[in-house]
Design a protein around this motif. Sequence first.
Motif, short mmCIF file in Angstrom:
data_model
loop_
_atom_site.label_atom_id
_atom_site.label_comp_id
_atom_site.label_asym_id
_atom_site.label_seq_id
_atom_site.Cartn_x
_atom_site.Cartn_y
_atom_site.Cartn_z
N LYS A 116 108.36 19.45 99.27
CA LYS A 116 109.26 18.17 100.17
C LYS A 116 110.38 19.13 100.68
O LYS A 116 110.92 18.94 101.74
N ILE A 117 111.38 19.58 99.88
CA ILE A 117 112.36 20.38 100.14
C ILE A 117 111.94 21.57 101.20
O ILE A 117 112.75 21.58 102.02
N GLN A 118 111.11 22.06 100.98
CA GLN A 118 110.46 23.24 101.82
C GLN A 118 110.17 22.67 103.43
O GLN A 118 110.64 23.23 104.26
N ARG A 119 109.42 21.49 103.04
CA ARG A 119 109.07 20.76 104.38
C ARG A 119 110.19 20.47 105.29
O ARG A 119 110.04 20.59 106.24
N ALA A 120 111.31 20.00 104.69
CA ALA A 120 112.42 19.66 105.06
C ALA A 120 113.02 20.82 105.87
O ALA A 120 113.68 20.53 106.85
N VAL A 121 113.15 22.04 105.20
CA VAL A 121 113.68 23.12 105.74
C VAL A 121 112.91 23.44 107.35
O VAL A 121 113.54 23.92 108.31
N GLU A 122 111.75 23.20 107.07
CA GLU A 122 110.92 23.71 108.12
C GLU A 122 111.17 22.63 109.34
O GLU A 122 111.27 23.03 110.54
N LEU A 123 111.50 21.43 109.07
CA LEU A 123 111.88 20.28 110.10
C LEU A 123 113.33 20.52 110.62
O LEU A 123 113.65 20.41 111.82
N ALA B 232 118.80 25.38 100.72
CA ALA B 232 117.56 25.81 101.14
C ALA B 232 117.58 26.32 102.54
O ALA B 232 116.79 27.48 102.78
N VAL B 233 118.03 25.53 103.47
CA VAL B 233 118.09 26.15 104.77
C VAL B 233 118.75 27.17 104.90
O VAL B 233 118.75 28.12 105.68
N ARG B 234 120.10 27.19 104.38
CA ARG B 234 121.09 28.20 104.33
C ARG B 234 120.54 29.50 104.03
O ARG B 234 120.57 30.62 104.57
N ASN B 235 119.47 29.68 102.75
CA ASN B 235 119.02 30.57 102.32
C ASN B 235 117.96 31.03 103.20
O ASN B 235 117.66 32.38 103.31
N SER B 236 117.30 30.21 103.75
CA SER B 236 116.19 30.61 104.75
C SER B 236 116.94 31.58 105.93
O SER B 236 116.22 32.37 106.31
#
Length: 258
Positions: free
Chosen positions: A101-108, A248-252
């Motif tokens: 779910k955290i990864q899905r948030a990163v995608e959004l 997670a977004v920052r690291n992405s």
Amino acid sequence: MLFLEKVPDLSSFDLQIYKYVSENIDKIIYMRIRDLAEATHTSTASILRFTKKFDCSGFSEFKVKLQLYAAEKALEVVDDVDEMSYIDFLTRAMQPSYKQKIQRAVELLANKELVVFLGSGSSEIMAQYGSLYFSNLFTLALRIEDPSNYPIEFLSQKFSEQICIIALSVSGETQEVTNYLKHLNTSHCKVISITNSENSTIAKLSDLNIPYYINRETIKKDREHPDKTIELTSQLPAVYTIEAIAKAVRNSLVAEKN
């Protein structure tokens, strides 16, 4: 003021009596009028004038109303901090389903120019924290203080496509937030919600819901408003989720540049 909804016009003598009464409510209900006069260095006549300003016919009625007021304001016992509920949440946060779910948030959130946080009550404080945390890590983030005054449906499609809404609510039924999200039906904003349960209105209005499932705790506001409650549920899961998403977004973004 005490059991009155209005603030009476109090003289300096009245304020002296009021200060003593408000600090010694439990004692006053057992005192005689001359006892209170002696304790406040005033006269029985001054005490009677004081009670009439509180819409009482005399000292006896004042004591009755004061006793009822004290009973209504009696503190409701609350549960001690439940460390095990925190440990249980943190254990679930380490599971693949939560990380997905955290990864899905990163995608959004990818390529969004603006993140808007929504919340009410204690969740409004979390919204403020989230906007600061996100802004520090990767993009402009704002908190909407009054959702009813921000009709986002008037935004252009091009601009709304660059916005992601993050809605915070323990119950998932906060009326102000629910009404705001319903206005997004014709827009192109993405919505992420962080709630205590996925079976809530706000969760169902979102593109992604991240539920944390922690024991809810509320207390009644007071006897005058038996239908209203104060939310005491811990916001630790909301803080953890906000920080997990932002990092997670920052690291992405860092990984994309390398």
